[in-house]
Motif scaffolding. Structure first.
Motif, PDB file in Angstrom:
ATOM      1  N   ALA A 136      -1.527  12.775  -6.713  1.00 14.19           N
ATOM      2  CA  ALA A 136      -0.418  12.925  -6.294  1.00 14.19           C
ATOM      3  C   ALA A 136       0.987  12.287  -7.094  1.00 14.19           C
ATOM      4  CB  ALA A 136      -0.117  12.545  -4.652  1.00 14.19           C
ATOM      5  N   TYR A 137       0.275  11.402  -7.837  1.00 13.76           N
ATOM      6  CA  TYR A 137       1.324  10.705  -8.484  1.00 13.76           C
ATOM      7  C   TYR A 137       1.187  10.903 -10.111  1.00 13.76           C
ATOM      8  CZ  TYR A 137       1.687   7.939  -4.525  1.00 13.76           C
ATOM      9  OH  TYR A 137       2.146   7.532  -3.174  1.00 13.76           O
TER      10      TYR A 137
ATOM     11  N   ILE B 237       8.057  12.187  -4.444  1.00 16.34           N
ATOM     12  CA  ILE B 237       8.601  10.917  -4.268  1.00 16.34           C
ATOM     13  C   ILE B 237       9.417  10.605  -5.886  1.00 16.34           C
ATOM     14  CG2 ILE B 237       6.744   9.791  -5.262  1.00 16.34           C
ATOM     15  CD1 ILE B 237       7.604   7.406  -3.162  1.00 16.34           C
ATOM     16  N   PHE B 238       8.833  11.151  -6.961  1.00 14.32           N
ATOM     17  CA  PHE B 238       9.742  10.711  -8.335  1.00 14.32           C
ATOM     18  C   PHE B 238      10.961  11.118  -8.339  1.00 14.32           C
ATOM     19  CE2 PHE B 238       4.944  10.982  -8.974  1.00 14.32           C
ATOM     20  CZ  PHE B 238       4.721   9.533  -9.415  1.00 14.32           C
ATOM     21  N   ARG B 239      11.180  12.495  -8.020  1.00 18.66           N
ATOM     22  CA  ARG B 239      12.377  12.954  -8.245  1.00 18.66           C
ATOM     23  C   ARG B 239      13.364  12.403  -7.039  1.00 18.66           C
ATOM     24  NH1 ARG B 239      13.708  19.433  -6.697  1.00 18.66           N
ATOM     25  NH2 ARG B 239      15.889  19.142  -6.755  1.00 18.66           N
ATOM     26  N   LYS B 240      13.045  11.926  -5.950  1.00 21.41           N
ATOM     27  CA  LYS B 240      13.668  11.373  -4.965  1.00 21.41           C
ATOM     28  C   LYS B 240      14.222  10.076  -5.495  1.00 21.41           C
ATOM     29  CE  LYS B 240      13.606  11.367   0.278  1.00 21.41           C
ATOM     30  NZ  LYS B 240      12.915  11.267   1.381  1.00 21.41           N
TER      31      LYS B 240
ATOM     32  N   VAL C  20      13.062   4.725  -1.898  1.00 22.30           N
ATOM     33  CA  VAL C  20      13.147   5.755  -1.287  1.00 22.30           C
ATOM     34  C   VAL C  20      11.928   5.765  -0.249  1.00 22.30           C
ATOM     35  CG1 VAL C  20      14.626   6.997  -2.685  1.00 22.30           C
ATOM     36  CG2 VAL C  20      12.105   7.028  -3.048  1.00 22.30           C
ATOM     37  N   PHE C  21      11.972   6.677   0.597  1.00 20.91           N
ATOM     38  CA  PHE C  21      10.682   6.920   1.557  1.00 20.91           C
ATOM     39  C   PHE C  21      10.141   8.492   1.120  1.00 20.91           C
ATOM     40  CE2 PHE C  21      13.105   3.907   3.049  1.00 20.91           C
ATOM     41  CZ  PHE C  21      12.297   2.752   3.438  1.00 20.91           C
ATOM     42  N   TYR C  22       8.970   8.712   1.266  1.00 18.99           N
ATOM     43  CA  TYR C  22       8.580  10.208   1.151  1.00 18.99           C
ATOM     44  C   TYR C  22       7.215  10.104   2.068  1.00 18.99           C
ATOM     45  CZ  TYR C  22       7.371  14.409  -1.092  1.00 18.99           C
ATOM     46  OH  TYR C  22       7.143  15.820  -1.300  1.00 18.99           O
ATOM     47  N   GLY C  23       7.188  11.289   2.706  1.00 23.01           N
ATOM     48  CA  GLY C  23       5.879  11.475   3.649  1.00 23.01           C
ATOM     49  C   GLY C  23       4.710  12.088   2.704  1.00 23.01           C
ATOM     50  N   HIS C  24       3.759  11.685   3.197  1.00 16.75           N
ATOM     51  CA  HIS C  24       2.426  11.928   2.314  1.00 16.75           C
ATOM     52  C   HIS C  24       1.283  12.456   3.481  1.00 16.75           C
ATOM     53  CE1 HIS C  24       3.226  12.160  -1.729  1.00 16.75           C
ATOM     54  NE2 HIS C  24       3.644  10.791  -1.866  1.00 16.75           N
TER      55      HIS C  24
ATOM     56  N   VAL D  75       0.358   8.028   4.791  1.00 15.66           N
ATOM     57  CA  VAL D  75       1.005   8.789   5.598  1.00 15.66           C
ATOM     58  C   VAL D  75       2.561   8.765   4.933  1.00 15.66           C
ATOM     59  CG1 VAL D  75      -0.296   9.016   7.379  1.00 15.66           C
ATOM     60  CG2 VAL D  75       1.292   7.327   7.494  1.00 15.66           C
ATOM     61  N   LEU D  76       2.838   7.585   4.213  1.00 18.19           N
ATOM     62  CA  LEU D  76       4.056   7.285   3.720  1.00 18.19           C
ATOM     63  C   LEU D  76       4.121   6.581   2.554  1.00 18.19           C
ATOM     64  CD1 LEU D  76       7.248   7.119   4.445  1.00 18.19           C
ATOM     65  CD2 LEU D  76       6.942   4.976   5.755  1.00 18.19           C
ATOM     66  N   SER D  77       5.154   6.995   1.709  1.00 14.62           N
ATOM     67  CA  SER D  77       5.152   6.157   0.416  1.00 14.62           C
ATOM     68  C   SER D  77       6.425   5.697   0.187  1.00 14.62           C
ATOM     69  CB  SER D  77       4.832   6.983  -0.893  1.00 14.62           C
ATOM     70  OG  SER D  77       3.389   7.451  -0.819  1.00 14.62           O
ATOM     71  N   MET D  78       6.549   4.374  -0.247  1.00 19.75           N
ATOM     72  CA  MET D  78       7.864   3.940  -0.430  1.00 19.75           C
ATOM     73  C   MET D  78       7.811   3.626  -2.095  1.00 19.75           C
ATOM     74  SD  MET D  78       8.192   1.138   2.145  1.00 19.75           S
ATOM     75  CE  MET D  78       9.708   0.455   1.768  1.00 19.75           C
TER      76      MET D  78
END
Length: 574
Positions: free
Chosen positions: A131-132, A142-145, A154-158, A169-172
């Motif tokens: 995913a990374y 998450i990279f774009r965000k 930023v926060f991104y659901g995974h 479930v969540l990446s910061m």
């Protein structure tokens, strides 16, 4: 005596039951509504408290990880490595030691990744996941965000598994900028277990289900239904979340009642949704209904017992009084009631007894007075009969004396004496049928002396009635009327038949003649003394019979002009 047959008793019974049951029903309904409302309020307060605590705990978890990101973001060695001014081998020990101290206090060690813009893994606590892969997702996720956030976390659901098979479930993440140029990324993954630990430390024994979603309604965590994670939230829930005017909803899901509470973090833009199944309320409602129902049943039984006692206590004396009044109505003036009470019903009973006593005394006086009047009328009627008959008899003796019929005068005088002796003895108003017939024979003897062979008499008297009692002087006036007004004005020989027999518990006496008869108008005048002077004997007998035996009794006359007359007397047997 049956006391429960009166309608008054049942009216009182129903009234007392209704009066006793309606307040109970109202109170039970009020208690049911109050307890249900209080239980709802209790569940709401408990759930709301839990939601606020969960919200605070998740905020604290995210803030803690945000502080870790900020600490790494400010680390100069990391920047030097990302700028290529320092090799990662030279800074490896210091950076990993720093990461270790940042994550040491955490129960769930979150994976930490530091990448450059080429996608190379500079530092990491776990193996890099697909995913990374910046070669694939450099302008995505998450990279774009992070780039768009320009230095903000930023926060991104995974929804994937890391190298240790933990569900992420969540990446910061945060993009690292140097002089306005992006030189790398810091990412910390938060596992599902870390979120659940946060929920479990807040949750009590209530069966809550907590759902975490991002601003796009992407489900990051569904505590009870993990298979829904990684999907977008149900549209119904989305409608609830977008309604900013409310944060609590009583709703139905799959025909089951639920309480839905939401809370959105203004800082992290993550919404916490808590679902509470209200089957506990339904069970409590059923329990309350059962208690109220049994309470109503028991209370109804108590109401019926008390109502029976009260209704019977009031209705029984009324029924006794009603029966006593009916007995009085039937003529029984000896009845009395004894309630042995000092209330109004007792006073009513005393008044009733006084009234009956006065009626008894009044009736006794009336009966005594009527008896005196009746005796006087009977004696008066007898006095009317005697002079009339005496005149006729003396007239006969006068003519016999003129004809020098001395022996006949002696005989007729003897018979006349019997008749007068019976008339003068007014102390006894009744005589036997036998004595009455003997007197009639004396009377007929006198009449036959007067009219000779022109008069024929026949008697047929049943021996069974000879000893029966009848009023004195009721037959002789009828025989006299038959001879004087029926036969003397007839040229042919006259016949008088006297019959006596028993029929339907009555003594029947009949005088039948073949005289000139009577017209219908003459028969009607028998009951009118002013119009019946010619038949005063019939009127007197008829009047006396009515005085003795009531208005329904008297003489019955059957007659047609020139066809004779039948006079019938019916006397009840005693």
């Amino acid at each position: 005596m049956k006391m429960f047959t009166g309608a008054y008793f049942y009216k009182l019974l129903i009234f007392f039951i209704i009066v006793g049951f309606i307040p109970l029903f109202i109170i039970g309904t009020f208690l049911y509504g109050f307890s249900s409302r209080e239980l709802r309020n209790m569940i709401y307060e408990q759930t709301n408290s839990y939601v606020m605590q969960v919200h605070d705990n998740i905020d604290e978890l995210l803030k803690d990880n945000e502080r870790s990101i900020e600490a790494l973001y400010e680390d100069e060695q990391i920047r030097q490595v990302l700028l290529g001014k320092l090799s990662k081998e030279e800074a490896y020990h210091d950076i990993y030691e720093k990461i270790y101290f940042l994550m040491a206090a955490k129960k769930n060690k979150s994976p930490v990744y530091i990448l450059n813009t080429e996608g190379d893994l500079i530092f990491a606590t776990h193996s890099l996941v697909e995913a990374y892969n910046l070669k694939i997702y450099s302008n995505w996720g998450i990279f774009r965000k992070a780039v768009e956030a320009e230095g903000e976390t930023v926060f991104y659901g995974h929804n994937y598994l890391d190298s240790d098979q933990n569900s992420i479930v969540l990446s910061m993440g945060k993009a690292i900028f140097h002089e306005g140029v992006n030189i790398g990324y810091i990412i910390i993954d938060i596992s599902r277990n870390a979120i659940l630990d946060t929920l479990n430390t807040s949750q009590n024994a209530a069966p809550f289900n907590t759902i975490l979603v991002d601003e796009h309604f992407y489900v990051m965590v569904n505590q009870k239904n993990p298979f829904e994670e990684g999907n977008f939230l149900n549209q119904t829930y989305q409608d609830y979340i977008t309604d900013a005017s409310k944060n609590a909803y009583w709703t139905t899901i799959d025909e089951n009642p639920y309480l839905l509470l939401r809370d959105t973090s203004t800082k992290f833009n993550i919404s916490t949704i808590t679902l509470v199944p209200l089957d506990i309320i339904m069970k409590n409602d059923q329990f309350i209904k059962s208690i109220i129902l049994w309470g109503c049943v028991i209370s109804l039984i108590v109401c019926i017992v008390v109502a029976l006692f009260l209704a019977r206590n009031i209705a029984n004396p009324i029924n006794v009084l009603v029966k006593a009044m009916r007995d009085v109505e039937k003529g029984d003036l000896t009845v009395e009631v004894d309630f042995q009470r000092s209330d109004e019903i007792g006073v009513l009973g005393i008044s009733f007894n006084r009234m009956v006593k006065r009626l008894r005394k009044l009736m006794s006086n009336i009966i005594e007075k009527q008896q005196r009047i009746r005796v006087s009328e009977v004696k008066l009627l007898q006095a009317q009969i005697n002079p009339h008959f005496l005149y006729n008899s003396l007239d006969c003796i006068k003519w016999m004396a003129k004809l020098n019929q001395v022996e006949e005068v002696s005989t007729i005088t003897t018979h006349l004496g019997k008749l007068l002796r019976n008339s003068i003895n007014i102390g006894d108003e009744f005589t036997t049928v036998e004595e009455c017939i003997n007197l009639i024979k004396s009377y007929l003897y006198i009449q036959q002396i007067r009219v000779g062979d022109k008069l024929t008499t026949e008697m047929e008297i049943d021996n069974k009635i000879l000893k029966e009692k009848i009023p004195k002087l009721i037959l002789q006036p009828i025989v006299e009327n038959a001879i004087i007004h029926g036969l003397e004005q007839k040229e042919e020989d006259g016949l008088v038949r006297i019959l006596g027999y028993e029929e339907d518990q009555h003594i029947i006496l009949q005088v039948i003649d073949n005289g000139k008869g009577m017209e219908k108008e003459d028969i009607k005048r028998i009951n009118q003394p002013s119009l019946s002077e010619e038949h005063i004997g019939l009127y007197n007998v008829n009047k006396r019979l009515k005085l003795y035996y009531g208005s329904r009794n008297g003489i019955q006359i059957e007659s047609n002009l020139n066809e004779g007359t039948i006079v019938t007397i019916r006397i009840p047997q005693k």
